[in-house]
Design a protein around this motif. Structure first.
Motif, PDB file in Angstrom:
ATOM      1  N   UNK A   1       0.811  -1.215   0.000  1.00 35.42           N
ATOM      2  CA  UNK A   1       0.000   0.000   0.000  1.00 35.42           C
ATOM      3  C   UNK A   1       0.845   1.266   0.000  1.00 35.42           C
ATOM      4  N   UNK A   2       1.917   1.260   0.778  1.00 36.54           N
ATOM      5  CA  UNK A   2       2.802   2.428   0.850  1.00 36.54           C
ATOM      6  C   UNK A   2       3.504   2.673  -0.485  1.00 36.54           C
ATOM      7  N   UNK A   3       3.936   1.607  -1.158  1.00 33.46           N
ATOM      8  CA  UNK A   3       4.604   1.759  -2.460  1.00 33.46           C
ATOM      9  C   UNK A   3       3.633   2.333  -3.497  1.00 33.46           C
ATOM     10  N   UNK A   4       2.410   1.800  -3.533  1.00 34.65           N
ATOM     11  CA  UNK A   4       1.400   2.312  -4.483  1.00 34.65           C
ATOM     12  C   UNK A   4       1.132   3.797  -4.224  1.00 34.65           C
ATOM     13  N   UNK A   5       0.983   4.163  -2.943  1.00 36.19           N
ATOM     14  CA  UNK A   5       0.699   5.561  -2.602  1.00 36.19           C
ATOM     15  C   UNK A   5       1.868   6.473  -2.971  1.00 36.19           C
ATOM     16  N   UNK A   6       3.084   6.016  -2.730  1.00 36.26           N
ATOM     17  CA  UNK A   6       4.262   6.838  -3.020  1.00 36.26           C
ATOM     18  C   UNK A   6       4.413   7.107  -4.511  1.00 36.26           C
ATOM     19  N   UNK A   7       4.006   6.144  -5.335  1.00 39.03           N
ATOM     20  CA  UNK A   7       4.155   6.282  -6.791  1.00 39.03           C
ATOM     21  C   UNK A   7       2.874   6.775  -7.477  1.00 39.03           C
ATOM     22  N   UNK A   8       1.845   7.095  -6.698  1.00 41.94           N
ATOM     23  CA  UNK A   8       0.516   7.402  -7.263  1.00 41.94           C
ATOM     24  C   UNK A   8       0.552   8.560  -8.252  1.00 41.94           C
ATOM     25  N   UNK A   9       0.056   8.319  -9.503  1.00 37.26           N
ATOM     26  CA  UNK A   9       0.001   9.399 -10.497  1.00 37.26           C
ATOM     27  C   UNK A   9      -1.284  10.213 -10.395  1.00 37.26           C
ATOM     28  N   UNK A  10      -2.256   9.734  -9.602  1.00 38.02           N
ATOM     29  CA  UNK A  10      -3.533  10.429  -9.462  1.00 38.02           C
ATOM     30  C   UNK A  10      -4.048  10.258  -8.041  1.00 38.02           C
ATOM     31  N   UNK A  11      -5.040  11.079  -7.674  1.00 41.73           N
ATOM     32  CA  UNK A  11      -5.603  11.004  -6.331  1.00 41.73           C
ATOM     33  C   UNK A  11      -6.286   9.656  -6.098  1.00 41.73           C
ATOM     34  N   UNK A  12      -6.948   9.107  -7.118  1.00 35.37           N
ATOM     35  CA  UNK A  12      -7.638   7.822  -6.976  1.00 35.37           C
ATOM     36  C   UNK A  12      -6.660   6.703  -6.626  1.00 35.37           C
ATOM     37  N   UNK A  13      -5.509   6.682  -7.291  1.00 37.88           N
ATOM     38  CA  UNK A  13      -4.489   5.657  -7.005  1.00 37.88           C
ATOM     39  C   UNK A  13      -3.912   5.860  -5.607  1.00 37.88           C
ATOM     40  N   UNK A  14      -3.717   7.121  -5.220  1.00 40.95           N
ATOM     41  CA  UNK A  14      -3.226   7.426  -3.873  1.00 40.95           C
ATOM     42  C   UNK A  14      -4.189   6.885  -2.822  1.00 40.95           C
ATOM     43  N   UNK A  15      -5.481   7.066  -3.045  1.00 43.94           N
ATOM     44  CA  UNK A  15      -6.491   6.584  -2.108  1.00 43.94           C
ATOM     45  C   UNK A  15      -6.503   5.056  -2.042  1.00 43.94           C
ATOM     46  N   UNK A  16      -6.324   4.393  -3.187  1.00 42.88           N
ATOM     47  CA  UNK A  16      -6.245   2.924  -3.209  1.00 42.88           C
ATOM     48  C   UNK A  16      -5.049   2.446  -2.377  1.00 42.88           C
ATOM     49  N   UNK A  17      -3.915   3.125  -2.541  1.00 40.83           N
ATOM     50  CA  UNK A  17      -2.730   2.785  -1.749  1.00 40.83           C
ATOM     51  C   UNK A  17      -3.001   2.920  -0.262  1.00 40.83           C
ATOM     52  N   UNK A  18      -3.705   3.982   0.125  1.00 42.67           N
ATOM     53  CA  UNK A  18      -4.044   4.198   1.540  1.00 42.67           C
ATOM     54  C   UNK A  18      -4.943   3.083   2.070  1.00 42.67           C
ATOM     55  N   UNK A  19      -5.877   2.617   1.245  1.00 46.08           N
ATOM     56  CA  UNK A  19      -6.797   1.565   1.678  1.00 46.08           C
ATOM     57  C   UNK A  19      -6.042   0.251   1.892  1.00 46.08           C
ATOM     58  N   UNK A  20      -5.100  -0.060   0.985  1.00 51.14           N
ATOM     59  CA  UNK A  20      -4.291  -1.279   1.150  1.00 51.14           C
ATOM     60  C   UNK A  20      -3.425  -1.162   2.393  1.00 51.14           C
ATOM     61  N   UNK A  21      -2.870   0.033   2.616  1.00 49.24           N
ATOM     62  CA  UNK A  21      -2.120   0.291   3.852  1.00 49.24           C
ATOM     63  C   UNK A  21      -2.978  -0.020   5.075  1.00 49.24           C
ATOM     64  N   UNK A  22      -4.222   0.441   5.027  1.00 49.24           N
ATOM     65  CA  UNK A  22      -5.126   0.264   6.165  1.00 49.24           C
ATOM     66  C   UNK A  22      -5.425  -1.209   6.447  1.00 49.24           C
ATOM     67  N   UNK A  23      -5.412  -2.044   5.407  1.00 48.86           N
ATOM     68  CA  UNK A  23      -5.606  -3.489   5.624  1.00 48.86           C
ATOM     69  C   UNK A  23      -4.530  -4.032   6.554  1.00 48.86           C
ATOM     70  N   UNK A  24      -3.295  -3.575   6.343  1.00 54.08           N
ATOM     71  CA  UNK A  24      -2.188  -4.015   7.199  1.00 54.08           C
ATOM     72  C   UNK A  24      -2.395  -3.596   8.643  1.00 54.08           C
ATOM     73  N   UNK A  25      -2.757  -2.329   8.858  1.00 55.39           N
ATOM     74  CA  UNK A  25      -2.974  -1.831  10.218  1.00 55.39           C
ATOM     75  C   UNK A  25      -4.191  -2.495  10.846  1.00 55.39           C
ATOM     76  N   UNK A  26      -5.226  -2.742  10.040  1.00 54.34           N
ATOM     77  CA  UNK A  26      -6.447  -3.361  10.541  1.00 54.34           C
ATOM     78  C   UNK A  26      -6.240  -4.778  11.042  1.00 54.34           C
ATOM     79  N   UNK A  27      -5.270  -5.476  10.488  1.00 54.71           N
ATOM     80  CA  UNK A  27      -4.924  -6.817  10.973  1.00 54.71           C
ATOM     81  C   UNK A  27      -4.102  -6.719  12.249  1.00 54.71           C
ATOM     82  N   UNK A  28      -3.177  -5.752  12.283  1.00 56.23           N
ATOM     83  CA  UNK A  28      -2.183  -5.694  13.362  1.00 56.23           C
ATOM     84  C   UNK A  28      -2.747  -5.170  14.677  1.00 56.23           C
ATOM     85  N   UNK A  29      -3.624  -4.161  14.651  1.00 66.21           N
ATOM     86  CA  UNK A  29      -4.081  -3.535  15.896  1.00 66.21           C
ATOM     87  C   UNK A  29      -4.794  -4.505  16.844  1.00 66.21           C
ATOM     88  N   UNK A  30      -5.824  -5.236  16.385  1.00 64.75           N
ATOM     89  CA  UNK A  30      -6.468  -6.187  17.306  1.00 64.75           C
ATOM     90  C   UNK A  30      -5.545  -7.336  17.687  1.00 64.75           C
TER      91      UNK A  30
END
Length: 470
Positions: A92-121
């Motif tokens: 997710x972080x790699x996709x967000x860092x390379x994002x050519x548009x806001x939509x791709x940046x948001x997708x990267x953030x959502x994938x990032x959130x999957x990682x955090x969503x597993x780890x916190x609980x």
């Protein structure tokens, strides 16, 4: 036969450190972009309401995923979940860092959130399993340090990165840290969960996704639309109905996906409410103050981060003391002090947040406010979770983490909505005012509500009782 309360692992401290560091990086990412929103808005030609989705979209994903975590923890080993979490975060972080548009940046953030969503609980569940109850105060204190410090220092570090390198390097920093943690940290992880592979109830997952997703989506959309807009009230009503059906289904199932019997424990219920209020206070303030310091006082991102650093750092100073003395002082006293300080800090903000505010007033108010937050998060969590038997640890962790994400989405969305409302009121009364005065007035307006929320938290402390566990 009764299961032992503590699971033996090779290195409890090493395992907890790896999970806490992973959670810190994930939660840092949650608010780090707040300092870069104006830059991202300029780069992609979007408005503030759209840019806000980089935070609320992240929280929305967590709010959908975390309720399912109690089920996930019974299907996969601890090591498998840690590796999956780090992998999602890196991709997710790699996709967000390379994002050519806001939509791709948001997708990267959502994938990032999957990682955090597993780890916190997972983090909370593992701590409850591998440490005896008399050590939980210290360990939960350190976890509280992670949960509150990461979102608080995110804007500070991000400000320095944005001014010197650009916002994309916020994500590259996460990539480097997660890769290093994966290479050197995964070896510290032992499998502690009991894998039972319960039957997957698809209807529960669907209701949970629609319910919590709809609720967070509607709260997030309020910032852009009015409450009368179909996107807001329809999703809100659908979300609430789906959550009600989800609750009914859990109580009628022989083996529920999420065991809501945790709410039969009064101190768990109260602790969850107080944690919800605490996270609401943290994340509403975390998005408001960078906008105020940059937009009203006209400081750069780097200087804005430095200005907010003393208040953010106070938690690092107080958290170990609070954790160490939790059993001695007791949750009631700590929570009372915490909400009182948060209320006083909010009042100080009301008096200090002007377009020509003295810097010492802003810094002082921030220190008092976040000193209060330090006394809230860990005592609320620990006193609540301590009342649960071992078989309900994963359910209690999932419930608390879910409501944290809803609090985050609500805090972020409502703060922006009230800020815009305050700006409109000010401009109608002062049409010739400067943009800096408008931003200051909008921010000031929100803190009347934040003070009210802190006061509700303070009143709730009257009902706290010390939990005694054998």
């Amino acid at each position: 036969m009764t299961q032992p309360q503590v699971v033996q692992v090779r290195s409890p401290k090493g395992m907890a450190f790896v999970l806490m560091l992973g959670a810190f990086i994930g939660l840092f990412s949650e608010t780090a972009l707040n300092m870069a929103l104006t830059n991202i808005m300029a780069d992609f030609s979007i408005n503030a309401s759209a840019a806000q989705w980089l935070t609320t979209g992240y929280l929305l994903t967590l709010g959908i995923l975390v309720p399912v975590s109690a089920l996930i923890l019974r299907w996969f080993t601890t090591r498998q979940l840690v590796i999956a979490s780090f992998t999602f975060s890196i991709i997710g972080s790699i996709i967000a860092a390379l994002a050519p548009s806001f939509a791709i940046l948001l997708i990267g953030r959502i994938i990032q959130a999957l990682g955090t969503g597993i780890l916190l609980p997972l983090l909370m569940n593992v701590i409850l399993l591998i440490f005896p109850i008399y050590k939980r105060g210290i360990v939960m204190g350190l976890m509280g340090l992670v949960i509150t410090t990461a979102p608080a220092v995110g804007p500070t570090i991000a400000g320095l990165i944005v001014d010197s390198l650009g916002w994309a390097y916020i994500f590259w920093l996460s990539v480097i840290l997660f890769i290093a943690l994966g290479v050197f940290g995964v070896k510290q992880i032992d499998n502690v969960a009991t894998i039972t592979k319960p039957k997957i109830d698809v209807l529960s997952i669907v209701l949970s996704t629609i319910g919590f997703g709809g609720l967070i989506f509607s709260l997030s959309t309020i910032a852009e639309k009015s409450i009368s807009a179909p996107e807001v009230w329809v999703t809100l009503v659908v979300g609430i109905i789906a959550i009600m059906l989800f609750v009914v289904r859990q109580f009628t199932m022989k083996i529920p996906m999420l065991n809501l019997a945790v709410f039969k424990q009064p101190m768990f219920t109260l602790g969850t409410l107080q944690l919800f209020i605490g996270m609401l206070l943290i994340l509403s303030t975390a998005i408001l103050l960078p906008l105020y310091v940059k937009g009203a006082l006209l400081y750069s991102a780097a200087l804005a981060g430095v200005i907010l650093l003393p208040g953010s750092s106070i938690n690092a100073i107080l958290a170990p003391f609070i954790g160490k003395n939790f059993e001695k002082i007791g949750a009631k006293t700590l929570l009372t002090i915490g909400f009182a300080l948060a209320f006083i800090g909010s009042i100080l903000f009301i008096f200090s947040l002007k377009a020509d505010a003295a810097l010492w007033q802003v810094i002082g108010s921030h220190i008092v406010f976040f000193a209060g937050i330090s006394f809230i998060i860990m005592p609320a969590q620990t006193n609540g979770l301590n009342q649960l038997p071992r078989q309900l640890y994963s359910d209690g962790s999932a419930v608390m983490n879910t409501l944290q994400q809803i609090a985050g989405a609500a805090g972020t969305a409502v703060a922006i909505t009230l800020m815009v409302q305050g700006q409109k009121i000010f401009m109608s009364e002062n049409p010739q005012s400067l943009p800096t005065e408008m931003i200051a007035a909008g921010t000031n307006h929100v803190f009347y509500y934040i003070a009210g929320i802190a006061l509700v938290g303070f009143i709730s402390t009257f009902f706290v009782k010390r939990v005694h566990v054998e």
